[in-house]
Design a protein around this motif. Structure first.
Motif, PDB file in Angstrom:
ATOM      1  N   GLU A   2       0.901  -1.305  -0.043  1.00  0.00           N
ATOM      2  CA  GLU A   2       0.021  -0.112   0.024  1.00  0.00           C
ATOM      3  C   GLU A   2       0.723   1.090   0.125  1.00  0.00           C
ATOM      4  O   GLU A   2       0.578   2.155  -0.611  1.00  0.00           O
ATOM      5  N   ARG A   5       2.287   1.805  -3.217  1.00  0.00           N
ATOM      6  CA  ARG A   5       1.150   2.374  -4.364  1.00  0.00           C
ATOM      7  C   ARG A   5       0.996   3.718  -4.116  1.00  0.00           C
ATOM      8  O   ARG A   5       0.740   4.476  -5.055  1.00  0.00           O
ATOM      9  N   ASN A   6       1.031   4.464  -2.853  1.00  0.00           N
ATOM     10  CA  ASN A   6       0.828   5.651  -2.535  1.00  0.00           C
ATOM     11  C   ASN A   6       1.911   6.532  -2.678  1.00  0.00           C
ATOM     12  O   ASN A   6       2.010   7.709  -2.425  1.00  0.00           O
TER      13      ASN A   6
END
Length: 109
Positions: A2, A5-6
């Motif tokens: 996560e 991805r960010n």
């Protein structure tokens, strides 16, 4: 996964300043392998970044439509942003912005 991805994309930032140290223009470009080129057109950023009437379909103005800067002494510095951390790669390097000379072609008799 996560966090990856960010993660903000890495980029190079060129900052152009006038002889008084005021920021004239900031330009960003992505990090790519090989030889890269970025060109400053000698203009300030557009003072009207949002236009509700645009023929291009976008309400954001063209960033290249600002007014031209005056000839004189300027500096440019290069920084990189990786994982949101900005670090300077090249300190201020001075250059001279000059006019091209005559604005019209000579007339024949």
């Amino acid at each position: 996964m996560e966090a990856e991805r960010n993660e903000e994309a890495s980029y190079l930032e060129f900052v152009i300043r006038d002889s008084d140290g005021n920021i004239v223009r900031k330009m960003k470009t992505g990090l790519k392998k090989g030889l890269n080129r970025i060109v400053w057109d000698g203009r300030m950023p557009d003072t009207r970044p949002v236009s509700l009437r645009s023929s291009s379909g976008s309400i954001f103005g063209n960033p290249r439509t600002g007014i031209p800067v005056m000839p004189g002494e300027y500096t440019v510095s290069l920084s990189q942003s990786i994982n949101g951390t900005m670090s300077e790669l090249v300190g201020p390097t001075s250059f001279q912005l000059k006019t091209l000379g005559g604005s019209t072609l000579p007339a024949t008799d």
